[in-house]
Design an enzyme around this catalytic site. Structure first.
Site, PDB file in Angstrom:
ATOM      1  N   GLU A 281       0.809  -1.230   0.000  1.00  0.00           N
ATOM      2  CA  GLU A 281       0.000   0.000   0.000  1.00  0.00           C
ATOM      3  C   GLU A 281       0.840   1.278   0.000  1.00  0.00           C
ATOM      4  OE1 GLU A 281      -3.266  -0.044   2.731  1.00  0.00           O
ATOM      5  OE2 GLU A 281      -4.065  -1.920   1.935  1.00  0.00           O
TER       6      GLU A 281
ATOM      7  N   GLU B 270      -5.608  -8.804   0.362  1.00  0.00           N
ATOM      8  CA  GLU B 270      -6.311  -8.438   1.602  1.00  0.00           C
ATOM      9  C   GLU B 270      -7.762  -8.109   1.293  1.00  0.00           C
ATOM     10  OE1 GLU B 270      -4.570  -5.501   4.256  1.00  0.00           O
ATOM     11  OE2 GLU B 270      -2.554  -6.103   3.630  1.00  0.00           O
TER      12      GLU B 270
HETATM   13  C1  BGP Z   1      -4.306  -2.648   5.317  1.00  0.00           C
HETATM   14  C2  BGP Z   1      -2.932  -3.006   5.809  1.00  0.00           C
HETATM   15  C3  BGP Z   1      -2.914  -4.089   6.835  1.00  0.00           C
HETATM   16  C4  BGP Z   1      -4.103  -4.127   7.783  1.00  0.00           C
HETATM   17  C5  BGP Z   1      -5.405  -3.763   7.099  1.00  0.00           C
HETATM   18  C6  BGP Z   1      -6.568  -3.536   8.035  1.00  0.00           C
HETATM   19  O1  BGP Z   1      -4.293  -1.361   4.830  1.00  0.00           O
HETATM   20  O2  BGP Z   1      -2.142  -3.444   4.726  1.00  0.00           O
HETATM   21  O3  BGP Z   1      -1.668  -4.039   7.462  1.00  0.00           O
HETATM   22  O4  BGP Z   1      -3.852  -3.518   8.988  1.00  0.00           O
HETATM   23  O5  BGP Z   1      -5.272  -2.637   6.299  1.00  0.00           O
HETATM   24  O6  BGP Z   1      -6.512  -2.238   8.574  1.00  0.00           O
HETATM   25  P1  BGP Z   1      -6.770  -1.955  10.097  1.00  0.00           P
HETATM   26  O7  BGP Z   1      -5.860  -2.867  10.820  1.00  0.00           O
HETATM   27  O8  BGP Z   1      -6.419  -0.526  10.324  1.00  0.00           O
HETATM   28  O9  BGP Z   1      -8.192  -2.231  10.301  1.00  0.00           O
END
Ligand code: BGP
Length: 478
Positions: A167, A376
């Site tokens: 990201e 993801e």
């Molecule tokens: C993405 C990241 C992850 C993860 C996910 C969920 O942007 O790559 O590392 O954390 O988001 O986000 P959050 O943990 O803030 O809910």
């Protein structure tokens, strides 16, 4: 488009889940791992949570892989911690760090699980920051090249799918939040220099992978939030395009076409921004042809026109999971984001929108014709064991079912999708909310304040997902 048949997933589809080193491993002070800026951040910046133990995957990796096997995984996406491989600036890789990832990779491969490895997922070594000013200095380019080459040399015989930087768009766009921004006063201009340096690191990783890994494939991992227009008003459509450019398209165009788009060049000119592009940089980009896109996609956004005289509003994230705290940004004369009446929201005010998944896959395919792996996607929730010691996470099952169905529809639409790896396998630290926001198919018995026994407990979603993936996407459990 309506399809008469239910979706079919390709043979050898990569069904798995996803994680990142700093969020799952723990053991931050063990076996010679160096300090990372994210450790320091996670210790002092609330609501981040201390990552020194996290889900203790470092000590439970065998048990975790056994659970993946039981679930029926054919892939697992995780990241390598740069400070575990190069803890300091001696130029000597840490044998113990390499050994840990060799053990993990061997465990996966021996259980028929394809490793998909991210090279950088937010864990900047402290020494790189001190010596080169982190992403702000061009010294990081060689340091990163040395690190990725070590990974390709040590693991490239077994790891064929690589992801460069997680990201990058979000690290720039949310620079204040994710720690990329060091000087808020000048970030508006600095961000493009930082971004250019990240692009060079990404490009050199692509080149090195193709040089060193036999049959190796590598791609970037943009954080994708498809943007809808709030109405049919043509000005809302332009606002939609603007929002898409500034949050993701600038990056995706660059990865795919290996040059900066007219849109961003024009913006730099108008705002007197010098991204410090030097002689020879373009030659590096020219050689960095990616093989696929990793896609992180959780939600959609909706844009509307922001008139030039509208008051500006910064993005304010919902930090504590109490509905209604998020404030959408207003960028006068460019776009604003707004709530969407057609979707539901999570406790963190994230849109629950399965169709966004099909939309993003269709759109990316139309634009770039490159295969994609979902790296993801997932449902973050407050959770704890019920009176029977179980987690009946029906909302997550519904979320995953609807999202995966839309992946199937995108495949029926003709999009090439290689795999689906939701966030996350076990619970792990949320980027901003520690264990208060859980995503796992497997519960980790700890909270932010109480380590309990760190036991692994399969949630209802584990069993549901297992049936679906063992039937290659046929048994939806209805
Ligand atoms: C993405 C990241 C992850 C993860 C996910 C969920 O942007 O790559 O590392 O954390 O988001 O986000 P959050 O943990 O803030 O809910």
């Amino acid at each position: 488009m309506y399809h008469k048949e239910k979706p079919q997933f390709p043979k050898n589809f990569l069904w798995g889940a996803s994680s990142a080193a700093w969020q799952v491993e723990g053991a931050t002070n063990e076996d010679g791992r160096g300090v990372s800026l994210i450790d320091l951040n996670s210790q002092k910046k609330k609501p981040f949570a201390d990552n020194s133990i996290a889900s203790d995957h470092y000590h439970h990796y065998k048990e975790d892989v056994a659970l993946m096997k039981e679930c029926g995984f054919t892939s697992y996406r995780f990241s390598i911690a740069w400070p575990r491989i190069y803890p300091d600036d001696s130029g000597i890789p840490n044998k113990k760090g390499i050994e840990f990832y060799n053990n993990l990779i061997n465990e996966l491969v021996n259980n028929g699980i394809e490793p998909i490895v991210t090279l950088y997922h937010y864990d900047m070594p402290q020494w790189v920051d001190e010596k080169f000013d982190g992403w702000y200095g061009r010294g990081i380019i060689d340091a990163f090249d040395q690190y990725v080459r070590t990974c390709f040399k040590e693991f490239g015989d077994r790891v064929k799918y690589w992801l460069s930087i997680n990201e990058q768009n979000m690290q720039i766009f949310y620079g204040h939040w994710l720690g990329t921004c060091k000087h808020p006063e000048t970030w508006e201009k600095d961000q493009w220099k930082v971004n250019h340096i990240m692009n060079l690191c990404h490009a050199k990783a692509v080149i090195a992978c193709h040089e060193m890994v036999k049959d190796g494939k590598i791609g970037p991992v943009p954080g994708m939030v498809p943007i809808y227009s709030q109405t049919g008003n043509p000005m809302d459509q332009i606002a939609r395009l603007n929002a898409e450019e500034f949050t993701e398209k600038i990056w995706n165009d660059f990865y795919a076409h290996r040059k900066y788009s007219n849109f961003i060049k024009q913006y730099w000119k108008e705002h007197d921004i010098d991204p410090d592009i030097r002689e020879g940089d373009q030659e590096i980009f020219n050689q960095a042809k990616i093989d696929f896109f990793g896609i992180n996609c959780y939600r959609s956004n909706t844009a509307a026109e922001a008139k030039i005289d509208e008051p500006a509003q910064d993005y304010e994230l919902n930090k504590y999971g109490i509905k209604g705290q998020l404030k959408f940004p207003v960028v006068p004369g460019v776009y604003k984001l707004v709530y969407n009446d057609y979707v539901q929201y999570t406790d963190w005010d994230w849109e629950i929108d399965p169709v966004a998944m099909r939309y993003v896959l269709r759109n990316m395919w139309d634009l770039y014709q490159l295969p994609m792996i979902i790296t993801e996607n997932g449902y973050g929730a407050h959770e704890d064991l019920d009176e029977n010691g179980q987690i009946n996470d029906i909302e997550r099952i519904n979320f995953l079912r609807d999202q995966i169905y839309q992946v199937g529809l995108a495949i029926q639409d003709g999009v090439e999708v290689l795999g689906y790896n939701p966030w996350s396998f076990t619970d792990l630290l949320s980027t901003g909310n520690g264990m208060a926001k859980r995503y796992g198919l497997v519960f980790i018995n700890r909270t932010d304040d109480d380590l309990r026994d760190l036991a692994r407990i399969k949630k209802a979603s584990f069993y549901w997902y297992s049936k679906l993936i063992k039937s290659n996407g046929q048994d939806w459990g209805e």
